[in-house]
Motif scaffolding. Structure first.
Motif, PDB file in Angstrom:
ATOM      1  N   ASP A  41      -1.928   9.444   9.643  1.00  0.00           N
ATOM      2  CA  ASP A  41      -3.007   9.861   8.747  1.00  0.00           C
ATOM      3  C   ASP A  41      -3.752   8.619   8.278  1.00  0.00           C
ATOM      4  N   LEU A  42      -4.637   8.818   7.310  1.00  0.00           N
ATOM      5  CA  LEU A  42      -5.476   7.713   6.826  1.00  0.00           C
ATOM      6  C   LEU A  42      -4.942   7.096   5.538  1.00  0.00           C
ATOM      7  N   THR A  43      -3.628   7.161   5.344  1.00  0.00           N
ATOM      8  CA  THR A  43      -3.016   6.479   4.210  1.00  0.00           C
ATOM      9  C   THR A  43      -3.378   4.993   4.258  1.00  0.00           C
ATOM     10  N   GLY A  44      -3.787   4.459   3.113  1.00  0.00           N
ATOM     11  CA  GLY A  44      -4.194   3.064   3.058  1.00  0.00           C
ATOM     12  C   GLY A  44      -5.674   2.848   3.269  1.00  0.00           C
ATOM     13  N   ILE A  84     -12.327   2.521   5.227  1.00  0.00           N
ATOM     14  CA  ILE A  84     -12.230   1.236   4.543  1.00  0.00           C
ATOM     15  C   ILE A  84     -10.817   1.054   4.017  1.00  0.00           C
ATOM     16  N   THR A  85     -10.226  -0.122   4.249  1.00  0.00           N
ATOM     17  CA  THR A  85      -8.905  -0.381   3.702  1.00  0.00           C
ATOM     18  C   THR A  85      -8.966  -0.408   2.178  1.00  0.00           C
ATOM     19  N   VAL A  86      -7.920   0.104   1.554  1.00  0.00           N
ATOM     20  CA  VAL A  86      -7.833   0.047   0.101  1.00  0.00           C
ATOM     21  C   VAL A  86      -7.605  -1.391  -0.361  1.00  0.00           C
ATOM     22  N   ASP A  87      -6.795  -2.121   0.379  1.00  0.00           N
ATOM     23  CA  ASP A  87      -6.450  -3.488   0.002  1.00  0.00           C
ATOM     24  C   ASP A  87      -7.383  -4.503   0.656  1.00  0.00           C
ATOM     25  N   SER A  88      -7.412  -5.688   0.073  1.00  0.00           N
ATOM     26  CA  SER A  88      -8.136  -6.828   0.615  1.00  0.00           C
ATOM     27  C   SER A  88      -7.156  -7.752   1.328  1.00  0.00           C
ATOM     28  N   HIS A 120     -14.076  -9.006   5.611  1.00  0.00           N
ATOM     29  CA  HIS A 120     -14.349  -9.631   4.304  1.00  0.00           C
ATOM     30  C   HIS A 120     -15.303  -8.777   3.461  1.00  0.00           C
ATOM     31  N   CYS A 121     -15.156  -7.457   3.523  1.00  0.00           N
ATOM     32  CA  CYS A 121     -16.009  -6.582   2.703  1.00  0.00           C
ATOM     33  C   CYS A 121     -15.735  -6.814   1.227  1.00  0.00           C
ATOM     34  N   GLN A 122     -16.811  -7.005   0.461  1.00  0.00           N
ATOM     35  CA  GLN A 122     -16.672  -7.288  -0.957  1.00  0.00           C
ATOM     36  C   GLN A 122     -17.537  -6.338  -1.769  1.00  0.00           C
ATOM     37  N   GLY A 123     -17.065  -6.041  -2.985  1.00  0.00           N
ATOM     38  CA  GLY A 123     -17.794  -5.114  -3.837  1.00  0.00           C
ATOM     39  C   GLY A 123     -17.385  -3.683  -3.574  1.00  0.00           C
ATOM     40  N   GLU A 124     -18.314  -2.764  -3.798  1.00  0.00           N
ATOM     41  CA  GLU A 124     -18.010  -1.341  -3.626  1.00  0.00           C
ATOM     42  C   GLU A 124     -18.752  -0.775  -2.428  1.00  0.00           C
ATOM     43  N   THR A 251     -18.772 -18.549   3.622  1.00  0.00           N
ATOM     44  CA  THR A 251     -18.543 -18.388   2.183  1.00  0.00           C
ATOM     45  C   THR A 251     -17.723 -17.142   1.864  1.00  0.00           C
ATOM     46  N   PHE A 252     -17.623 -16.204   2.802  1.00  0.00           N
ATOM     47  CA  PHE A 252     -16.770 -15.034   2.627  1.00  0.00           C
ATOM     48  C   PHE A 252     -15.435 -15.321   3.318  1.00  0.00           C
ATOM     49  N   LYS A 253     -14.362 -15.273   2.528  1.00  0.00           N
ATOM     50  CA  LYS A 253     -13.050 -15.662   3.046  1.00  0.00           C
ATOM     51  C   LYS A 253     -11.994 -14.584   2.878  1.00  0.00           C
ATOM     52  N   GLU A 254     -12.315 -13.535   2.184  1.00  0.00           N
ATOM     53  CA  GLU A 254     -11.362 -12.441   1.964  1.00  0.00           C
ATOM     54  C   GLU A 254     -12.114 -11.162   1.670  1.00  0.00           C
ATOM     55  N   GLY A 255     -11.446 -10.048   1.816  1.00  0.00           N
ATOM     56  CA  GLY A 255     -12.060  -8.764   1.504  1.00  0.00           C
ATOM     57  C   GLY A 255     -11.414  -7.630   2.276  1.00  0.00           C
ATOM     58  N   ARG A 256     -11.992  -6.456   2.115  1.00  0.00           N
ATOM     59  CA  ARG A 256     -11.493  -5.270   2.802  1.00  0.00           C
ATOM     60  C   ARG A 256     -12.047  -5.209   4.224  1.00  0.00           C
ATOM     61  N   LEU A 257     -11.539  -4.307   5.011  1.00  0.00           N
ATOM     62  CA  LEU A 257     -12.014  -4.090   6.364  1.00  0.00           C
ATOM     63  C   LEU A 257     -12.599  -2.696   6.458  1.00  0.00           C
TER      64      LEU A 257
END
Length: 278
Positions: A41-44, A84-88, A120-124, A251-257
């Motif tokens: 399923d799409l958990t996470g 979109i992943t819940v976690d970064s 490295h998705c950032q924000g909402e 400049t973007f080094k982390e974030g969601r996928l």
């Protein structure tokens, strides 16, 4: 640590989407293999559509229990958006397999099959536009399009209460006078738009089924193997084992996928984050 406002907005978003776990306050660095897709399923993940927001009345996003002998995430392509992943995450080697389906939709009904993975998705979700009703998030894209798999697209976006656009920056080497990655080219810095992969056909056309002279994409219906090495602000893309793109000092080094739905049916499987080899 992320600003409190952003963190709380994702807690609320996860709750509304039926996701039990809130996003981590800090980006996760894999210490062992993290399998983002559990095969069931799409958990996470949460889903987002430009047309319906967090709702998905037409089942654009689903899990198929078996395609070519294994489960996969199906994005129908009917509406623009993504899972979109819940976690970064940060500092990882992403491995993904994908294959195209047969369905295509307006406005890309007869255009090159198109999708992508936003790193490295950032924000909402939806922050690509000032009204927060866009399909994407500000990010660094691993482009998946017929004839252009391995391109980089720098996706700009916004934060609530801030009218100024936020642009990821990335350095790479290009052939002079072009935006084509060339390991022997000249150093340039980009803040928006597309950087072409190494052998993108200069006569590329946005038509269904396009194949360039140097493409390394598998034939329609076969699985393609993608790797993205994200090491701080540096990125390296591989397509079916071939190095397609490299960039530095981003400049973007982390974030969601975010795994896109963009007008063409696509299946994603074996979505894994591996520790970097140090």
């Amino acid at each position: 640590m992320k600003p409190l406002r952003r963190h709380l907005s994702w807690i609320a978003l996860a709750a509304l989407a039926g996701v039990s776990s809130a996003p981590a306050a800090d980006a996760i660095t894999p210490r062992e293999v993290i399998r983002l897709f559990n095969g069931k399923d799409l958990t996470g993940f949460i889903t987002w559509e430009r047309k319906h927001g967090r709702d998905d009345p037409d089942k654009v996003f689903s899990v198929v229990p078996q395609i070519d002998g294994a489960p996969a995430i199906r994005c129908s392509g009917q509406y623009f958006g993504g899972v979109i992943t819940v976690d970064s995450y940060t500092n990882y080697r992403l491995i993904v397999e994908f294959r195209w389906g047969l369905l295509t939709w307006e406005p890309r009904l007869n255009r090159a099959r198109d999708a992508g993975i936003l790193l490295h998705c950032q924000g909402e979700p939806g922050n690509q536009t000032k009204n927060f009703d866009g399909a994407w998030m500000r990010s660094v894209e691993f482009q998946i399009i017929e004839g252009g798999i391995g391109d980089v697209i720098l996706v700009n976006g916004y934060d609530r209460g801030n009218p100024q656009i936020i642009a990821p920056r990335l350095k790479t080497k290009v052939t002079p006078g072009t935006q084509r990655w060339n390991p022997d080219g000249v150093l340039a810095e980009f803040t928006r738009g597309r950087i072409d992969w190494l052998r993108r056909d200069p006569e590329w056309k946005d038509v269904l089924g396009f194949r360039g002279r140097g493409d390394n994409e598998k034939p329609l219906g076969e699985w393609n193997h993608l790797e993205a090495i994200c090491d701080g602000g540096n990125i390296t893309y591989f397509v079916n084992g071939e190095k397609a793109m490299e960039g530095w000092d981003g400049t973007f080094k982390e974030g969601r996928l975010l795994f896109q739905s963009e007008g063409a049916e696509i299946f994603y499987r074996r979505i894994e984050l591996h520790p970097l080899q140090r």
